[in-house]
Design an enzyme around this catalytic site. Sequence first.
Site, mmCIF file in Angstrom:
data_model
loop_
_atom_site.group_PDB
_atom_site.id
_atom_site.type_symbol
_atom_site.label_atom_id
_atom_site.label_comp_id
_atom_site.label_asym_id
_atom_site.label_seq_id
_atom_site.Cartn_x
_atom_site.Cartn_y
_atom_site.Cartn_z
ATOM 1 N N ARG A 94 2.137 -11.609 10.331
ATOM 2 C CA ARG A 94 3.530 -10.278 10.440
ATOM 3 C C ARG A 94 4.222 -12.075 9.667
ATOM 4 O O ARG A 94 5.507 -11.399 9.798
ATOM 5 C CB ARG A 94 3.437 -9.748 12.004
ATOM 6 C CG ARG A 94 3.059 -9.277 12.715
ATOM 7 C CD ARG A 94 2.681 -8.329 12.012
ATOM 8 N NE ARG A 94 1.827 -8.330 11.103
ATOM 9 C CZ ARG A 94 1.224 -7.032 10.147
ATOM 10 N NH1 ARG A 94 1.656 -5.983 9.432
ATOM 11 N NH2 ARG A 94 0.142 -7.295 9.681
ATOM 12 N N LYS A 140 0.381 -0.846 -0.022
ATOM 13 C CA LYS A 140 -0.366 -0.192 -0.150
ATOM 14 C C LYS A 140 1.255 1.097 -0.075
ATOM 15 O O LYS A 140 0.608 2.351 -0.641
ATOM 16 C CB LYS A 140 -0.998 -0.306 0.963
ATOM 17 C CG LYS A 140 -0.438 0.213 2.291
ATOM 18 C CD LYS A 140 -1.088 0.579 4.225
ATOM 19 C CE LYS A 140 -1.010 0.748 4.392
ATOM 20 N NZ LYS A 140 0.290 2.020 5.344
ATOM 21 N N THR A 141 1.558 1.505 0.657
ATOM 22 C CA THR A 141 2.703 2.013 0.500
ATOM 23 C C THR A 141 3.872 2.479 -0.947
ATOM 24 O O THR A 141 3.348 4.461 -0.909
ATOM 25 C CB THR A 141 3.747 2.626 1.170
ATOM 26 O OG1 THR A 141 3.622 2.085 3.093
ATOM 27 C CG2 THR A 141 5.039 3.599 1.789
ATOM 28 N N ASP A 177 -3.318 7.635 4.586
ATOM 29 C CA ASP A 177 -2.984 5.924 4.505
ATOM 30 C C ASP A 177 -3.828 5.930 6.656
ATOM 31 O O ASP A 177 -3.417 6.531 6.719
ATOM 32 C CB ASP A 177 -1.693 6.110 4.883
ATOM 33 C CG ASP A 177 -1.006 5.077 4.632
ATOM 34 O OD1 ASP A 177 -1.075 4.090 4.669
ATOM 35 O OD2 ASP A 177 0.291 4.969 5.414
ATOM 36 N N GLU A 178 -3.767 4.256 6.006
ATOM 37 C CA GLU A 178 -3.935 4.095 7.383
ATOM 38 C C GLU A 178 -6.087 4.337 7.384
ATOM 39 O O GLU A 178 -5.969 4.516 8.891
ATOM 40 C CB GLU A 178 -3.054 3.922 8.409
ATOM 41 C CG GLU A 178 -2.099 3.342 8.328
ATOM 42 C CD GLU A 178 -2.162 1.476 7.884
ATOM 43 O OE1 GLU A 178 -2.611 1.281 8.153
ATOM 44 O OE2 GLU A 178 -0.715 1.235 8.257
ATOM 45 N N GLN A 210 -7.883 -4.660 9.777
ATOM 46 C CA GLN A 210 -6.679 -4.706 10.291
ATOM 47 C C GLN A 210 -6.604 -3.315 11.624
ATOM 48 O O GLN A 210 -5.986 -2.799 12.040
ATOM 49 C CB GLN A 210 -5.055 -4.189 9.557
ATOM 50 C CG GLN A 210 -4.723 -5.568 9.127
ATOM 51 C CD GLN A 210 -3.023 -4.883 7.913
ATOM 52 O OE1 GLN A 210 -2.303 -4.773 8.920
ATOM 53 N NE2 GLN A 210 -3.835 -4.510 7.186
#
Length: 649
Positions: A604, A30-31, A207-208, A238
């Site tokens: 993770r 996504k970044t 973002d987020e 998330q």
Amino acid sequence: MTFQLNPDQKKAVEQVKGRVLVLAGAGSGKTRVITERICHLIKYHSVNPDNILGLTFTNKASEEMKERVALSIGHAMAKKVMLTTFHSFCLYVLRQDINLLGFTKHFSIYDEKDVKRLIKQILKDFLLTESIPAVGPIYETISQSRNLAKSCEDNDILEVSRRLQTSLKAFNALDFDSLLTVTIELFKKHPTVLEKYQDRFRYIMIDEYQDTNPVQFELAEILTKKHQNLCVVGDDDQSIYGWRGAQVENILNFESDHVVKLQENYRSYQNILEAANSVIGNNKERHQKKLWSKKTNGTPIEVFHAPSDAEEAKSVIDRIIEFKKKGFEFKDIAILYRSNLLSRAFELELINASWKSKDNWIRGIPYSIFGGVEFAERSEIKDLFAYLRVIVNPKDEEALLRIINVPRRGISDQCIANLTDYNRRKNIPLWELLTKLSIHPLFFDAPLSSKALKGIKNFVGLIEESKKDFNTNKLHTALKDFIEKADLKAAVFEDVKSEKMRQFKIENLQECVHALEAYESETEDPTLSDFISSSTLARQNIYSKKKKAKENSVQLMTFHSSKGLEFPVCFLVGLEDHIVPHEKSVIDTSVEEERRLFYVAITRCQQYLFLSMARSRKKLGKLVKTSPSRFLFEIPKNLITVKSHKVLV
């Protein structure tokens, strides 16, 4: 386009108009999508960099994005794009126009400690007494109500909140929460100021987005109301910060013109993703999506249960040693848990573990606690070791000053200042001064209260008596008695108000007794001095909390702290009902948020995933039987292999 993007990433980058929702699964890049989208706007749509605003939640994220954009379009052009956090953006706005609300542009920013001190003084004035309730819960209630854009329900706390805002304004100051709320107030009361920023920032990306609270949601909506070019990137699966005001509904109910799903994962093996998909699929309130990876043929997920929490910790550390033998670095390995309260057993096992490096045996595995405090760095342990240092060496003034009034014995800060001033002027060791005062209080040239003199006499008597105890009794017996005589439990009760945290800290003190007992049994000629200097509990050279994650140490962290990170080897521990899902959080938020948290922890892991639990766990000093986490039963059996907790070498 020259970017190496997958089809969905490319679609997200090229959809530049309107309200765009990018559902970016864990490890889906996504970044990169956000930064490439910014560059695409500038390169292919001739958008002025000054007209782009990117909002994130952390400075680390914004700095990483700035670097990536600069690599693509050059530093000069990238500098014109405003990539920043919500709080930094609001600070920028307020520095320009806060004078319209009666502040000056040179206002101060108070951090959490500053605000708590201010609340403490407000409580003293409000209640007209020095005896005040714990400040922490009041601060949390006020902060939560502001983040949720609601009024406090408790009238007394509401009054404290009002007085806090009045005091902040009188001091020409804002705290972190009010940076956002005051910015919205400015925009609402002065539409021309709002219009200035609406016209400047015609393209906004967040973002987020699943972590936004109602205040941040409102800020985004009013900024984009005029041009409606808002791209939000996030993953409802998330959303794990409901306890601090984040509302998953913001991303679930986002009114979009276009939706793009990023489901290809570049981090984990397919079997790990299938486990994660299976777990999160049990949530009802979510956008439908399924992570997948080109990395197939992964190692089955290993599940084991140990008889006790201590044996669970040993089983995990034994496996870590085996990975070290296979060539893995310690930094490749993470131990993840639901609560920091679970870390102690793993820390002690890491501290005491023996492993072979080439031809040398080494005691202790280096570790770092991410977002927590190591055992030897916890306040109650530092206090206890300070006492022991003074018992062994009364000239240790740093230790002496730390515990002279722990627990409170009437020796005020002003009294300590007078004592240290005198001992430095007269060049008399502080301990010698205290000893003289305990016998002849009248020789001192500054007035001391009877309460302070009594406290000094009791303190000196405690240290002198303890010296004899440690010289004549078993060391661990003397330590156990000392904890009682010094009333260190009272110090714990003064330090924290939560019953659970009090019990945790008291158990930490008892753990020191066990460590000293173990030292005595293993050492030919044990002494308190040697224990202090050699005990791994007191060592801070390789277990410093300042260690960065990139250094070669095993990473210990909570599920929450692990978000955004990745590790080749992950141990998810303490997977028992009432811990995962956490019983209190199920009441405060929901079981769905707890499931999302477990999903975050699973994702993770890049390659080797271990899931463990203890069949019994110590609670309040007693072993209590446990049940496996209900989430473990949501993972298909074909994805896991159940092994013995023991490692066969």
